[in-house]
Design an enzyme around this catalytic site. Structure first.
Site, PDB file in Angstrom:
ATOM      1  N   LYS A   1       0.843  -1.201   0.000  1.00  0.00           N
ATOM      2  CA  LYS A   1       0.000   0.000   0.000  1.00  0.00           C
ATOM      3  C   LYS A   1       0.878   1.251   0.000  1.00  0.00           C
ATOM      4  CE  LYS A   1      -1.505  -1.631   3.767  1.00  0.00           C
ATOM      5  NZ  LYS A   1      -2.117  -1.867   5.085  1.00  0.00           N
TER       6      LYS A   1
ATOM      7  N   GLY B   1      -7.019   4.048  10.602  1.00  0.00           N
ATOM      8  CA  GLY B   1      -7.682   2.785  10.287  1.00  0.00           C
ATOM      9  C   GLY B   1      -7.801   2.476   8.805  1.00  0.00           C
ATOM     10  N   THR B   2      -7.063   3.198   7.965  1.00  0.00           N
ATOM     11  CA  THR B   2      -7.182   2.946   6.518  1.00  0.00           C
ATOM     12  C   THR B   2      -6.736   1.528   6.143  1.00  0.00           C
ATOM     13  OG1 THR B   2      -5.045   4.045   6.243  1.00  0.00           O
ATOM     14  CG2 THR B   2      -6.999   5.330   5.720  1.00  0.00           C
ATOM     15  N   GLY B   3      -5.628   1.091   6.748  1.00  0.00           N
ATOM     16  CA  GLY B   3      -5.102  -0.236   6.397  1.00  0.00           C
ATOM     17  C   GLY B   3      -6.046  -1.347   6.824  1.00  0.00           C
ATOM     18  N   CYS B   4      -6.601  -1.216   8.032  1.00  0.00           N
ATOM     19  CA  CYS B   4      -7.543  -2.232   8.527  1.00  0.00           C
ATOM     20  C   CYS B   4      -8.768  -2.295   7.617  1.00  0.00           C
ATOM     21  CB  CYS B   4      -8.006  -1.892   9.940  1.00  0.00           C
ATOM     22  SG  CYS B   4      -6.675  -1.785  11.143  1.00  0.00           S
TER      23      CYS B   4
ATOM     24  N   THR C   1      -7.043   9.680   8.529  1.00  0.00           N
ATOM     25  CA  THR C   1      -6.774   8.403   7.864  1.00  0.00           C
ATOM     26  C   THR C   1      -6.559   7.284   8.882  1.00  0.00           C
ATOM     27  OG1 THR C   1      -4.436   8.985   7.774  1.00  0.00           O
ATOM     28  CG2 THR C   1      -5.757   9.461   5.800  1.00  0.00           C
TER      29      THR C   1
HETATM   30  N1  LIG Z   1      -4.546  10.254   1.705  1.00  0.00           N
HETATM   31  C1  LIG Z   1      -4.991   9.205   1.016  1.00  0.00           C
HETATM   32  N2  LIG Z   1      -5.742   9.376  -0.097  1.00  0.00           N
HETATM   33  C2  LIG Z   1      -6.199   8.322  -0.795  1.00  0.00           C
HETATM   34  N3  LIG Z   1      -5.955   7.032  -0.464  1.00  0.00           N
HETATM   35  C3  LIG Z   1      -5.210   6.791   0.632  1.00  0.00           C
HETATM   36  C4  LIG Z   1      -4.692   7.852   1.426  1.00  0.00           C
HETATM   37  N4  LIG Z   1      -4.001   7.297   2.470  1.00  0.00           N
HETATM   38  C5  LIG Z   1      -4.095   5.968   2.323  1.00  0.00           C
HETATM   39  N5  LIG Z   1      -4.804   5.643   1.210  1.00  0.00           N
HETATM   40  C6  LIG Z   1      -5.164   4.293   0.754  1.00  0.00           C
HETATM   41  O1  LIG Z   1      -5.602   3.574   1.898  1.00  0.00           O
HETATM   42  C7  LIG Z   1      -5.148   2.227   1.870  1.00  0.00           C
HETATM   43  C8  LIG Z   1      -4.304   1.967   3.121  1.00  0.00           C
HETATM   44  O2  LIG Z   1      -3.020   2.506   2.895  1.00  0.00           O
HETATM   45  P1  LIG Z   1      -1.935   2.890   3.994  1.00  0.00           P
HETATM   46  O3  LIG Z   1      -2.342   4.158   4.647  1.00  0.00           O
HETATM   47  O4  LIG Z   1      -0.623   2.865   3.289  1.00  0.00           O
HETATM   48  O5  LIG Z   1      -2.040   1.689   5.028  1.00  0.00           O
HETATM   49  P2  LIG Z   1      -1.877   1.647   6.626  1.00  0.00           P
HETATM   50  O6  LIG Z   1      -3.111   2.270   7.219  1.00  0.00           O
HETATM   51  O7  LIG Z   1      -1.751   0.184   6.894  1.00  0.00           O
HETATM   52  O8  LIG Z   1      -0.639   2.423   6.968  1.00  0.00           O
HETATM   53  C9  LIG Z   1      -4.396   2.082   0.536  1.00  0.00           C
HETATM   54  O9  LIG Z   1      -5.264   1.567  -0.457  1.00  0.00           O
HETATM   55  C10 LIG Z   1      -3.973   3.512   0.207  1.00  0.00           C
HETATM   56  O10 LIG Z   1      -3.813   3.710  -1.174  1.00  0.00           O
HETATM   57  C1  LIG Z   2      -6.306  -2.412  17.290  1.00  0.00           C
HETATM   58  C2  LIG Z   2      -5.590  -1.777  16.148  1.00  0.00           C
HETATM   59  N1  LIG Z   2      -5.271  -2.519  15.082  1.00  0.00           N
HETATM   60  C3  LIG Z   2      -4.628  -1.958  14.031  1.00  0.00           C
HETATM   61  C4  LIG Z   2      -4.282  -0.615  14.049  1.00  0.00           C
HETATM   62  C5  LIG Z   2      -3.548   0.009  12.909  1.00  0.00           C
HETATM   63  O1  LIG Z   2      -4.480   0.335  11.990  1.00  0.00           O
HETATM   64  P1  LIG Z   2      -4.180   1.001  10.576  1.00  0.00           P
HETATM   65  O2  LIG Z   2      -5.304   0.641   9.697  1.00  0.00           O
HETATM   66  O3  LIG Z   2      -2.820   0.640  10.116  1.00  0.00           O
HETATM   67  O4  LIG Z   2      -4.300   2.519  10.905  1.00  0.00           O
HETATM   68  P2  LIG Z   2      -3.441   3.483  11.794  1.00  0.00           P
HETATM   69  O5  LIG Z   2      -3.539   3.159  13.226  1.00  0.00           O
HETATM   70  O6  LIG Z   2      -2.059   3.336  11.271  1.00  0.00           O
HETATM   71  O7  LIG Z   2      -4.081   4.785  11.506  1.00  0.00           O
HETATM   72  C6  LIG Z   2      -4.663   0.132  15.168  1.00  0.00           C
HETATM   73  N2  LIG Z   2      -4.393   1.448  15.253  1.00  0.00           N
HETATM   74  N3  LIG Z   2      -5.309  -0.469  16.211  1.00  0.00           N
END
Ligand SMILES: Nc1ncnc2c1ncn2[C@@H]1O[C@H](COP(=O)(O)OP(=O)(O)O)[C@@H](O)[C@H]1O
Ligand SMILES: Cc1ncc(COP(=O)(O)OP(=O)(O)O)c(N)n1
Length: 272
Positions: free
Chosen positions: A176, A212-215, A210
């Protein structure tokens, strides 16, 4: 009603409701699959960050998985925050025992605020116990660096990291691109199915909300697989889901707010 797909998340609880188990179950509900959970840890968390983590005993994760697997059945599952090598081993043993193959591994390591959600000594267990069971692994860029041992600067680096991570046994991968701020107004996720790379390019939405985007992304991907979508279609749907959720953010709390899990369905024009 036609048969509903059943999806399990094995992850940590986020009291703030934006990430973890809560984000996963909201996403499952919005995508019309039946959501179940096995909780690995309880985090004390809100939009300002994580202030404490209470891991559950590994047997608690194993018993929850056994309870739902032996009764309700599981069409696809995702893993999120697993915290320790012992919990990873317990979860991997259950996946092997049930013979589940539709497995999405979101290798959660660090929350955006910097709190550690995986003990450093558990990385080896993640690589060696869980990745061989994964159908798709979904690291963000820092996680891809840890799993591959590479410093990732270019798209070529990303492709090499994808190959190295898949060498641990995951059939496919999405690296990602949310953390890459070098791509201007674009966000690029890299999908690799073991032979072909696909760059999925979207508009970077300028927002601090953003959390929780990854979850949410990996939960939507798991729901798609459970419903029988081909992997790349499930990845594309998950991207559409998270893009809508970020774009129509809820602006809750005083820090990095959660995304809007209602947005995708509402944009589809489906009323409830
Ligand atoms: N600012 C943003 N605008 C559009 N898409 C985003 C943005 N931030 C994250 N994404 C999308 O959200 C998903 C999670 O990405 P990311 O943020 O890298 O993961 P994580 O939350 O695990 O760190 C991916 O599909 C990424 O392309
Ligand atoms: C309980 C818990 N699990 C996973 C995460 C991390 O989530 P993620 O979607 O990577 O988003 P961010 O925390 O990086 O914003 C979490 N925070 N808590």
């Amino acid at each position: 009603m036609s048969r509903i797909s059943k999806v399990l998340t094995v992850a940590g609880s986020d009291s703030g409701g934006g990430a973890g188990i809560q984000a996963d179950l909201k996403t499952f509900q919005e995508l019309d699959v039946y959501g179940m959970s096995a909780i690995t840890a309880v985090t004390v968390q809100n939009t300002l960050g994580v202030t404490n983590v209470y891991p559950l005993p590994p047997e608690a994760a194993a018993e929850q998985i056994e309870a739902v697997g032996s009764d309700l059945g599981v069409d696809a599952l995702k893993t999120g925050m697993l915290f320790s090598a012992e919990i990873i081993e317990a979860v991997a043993a259950q996946i092997r025992a049930f013979g589940w193959t539709q497995v999405v591994v979101d290798p959660v390591m660090v929350a955006k605020g910097g709190a550690s959600l995986l003990q450093p000594e558990a990385v080896r267990a993640l690589r060696e116990q869980l990745l061989p069971l994964a159908f798709i692994v979904t690291p963000n860029l820092p996680e891809a660096e840890v799993l591959s041992g590479l410093s990732i600067r270019t798209m070529e680096d990303r492709r090499e990291a994808a190959k190295r991570i898949c060498a641990y046994g995951s059939r496919q991968i999405v690296i990602k691109g949310g953390h890459d701020t070098e791509n201007g107004d674009r966000v690029v996720d890299l999908y690799y199915d073991g032979s072909t790379f696909t760059e999925l390019v979207g508009r970077r939405i300028p927002t601090p909300h953003t959390h929780g985007t990854g979850c949410t992304f990996s939960a939507a991907l798991t729901a798609g697989l459970a419903k029988g979508l081909p992997a790349l279609d499930a990845v594309r749907t998950a991207r559409a889901f998270i893009q809508a959720a970020i774009e129509h953010g809820l602006e809750l709390g005083h820090g990095h707010g959660p995304t809007n899990h209602f947005a995708y369905r509402r944009l589809q024009g489906v009323s409830r």
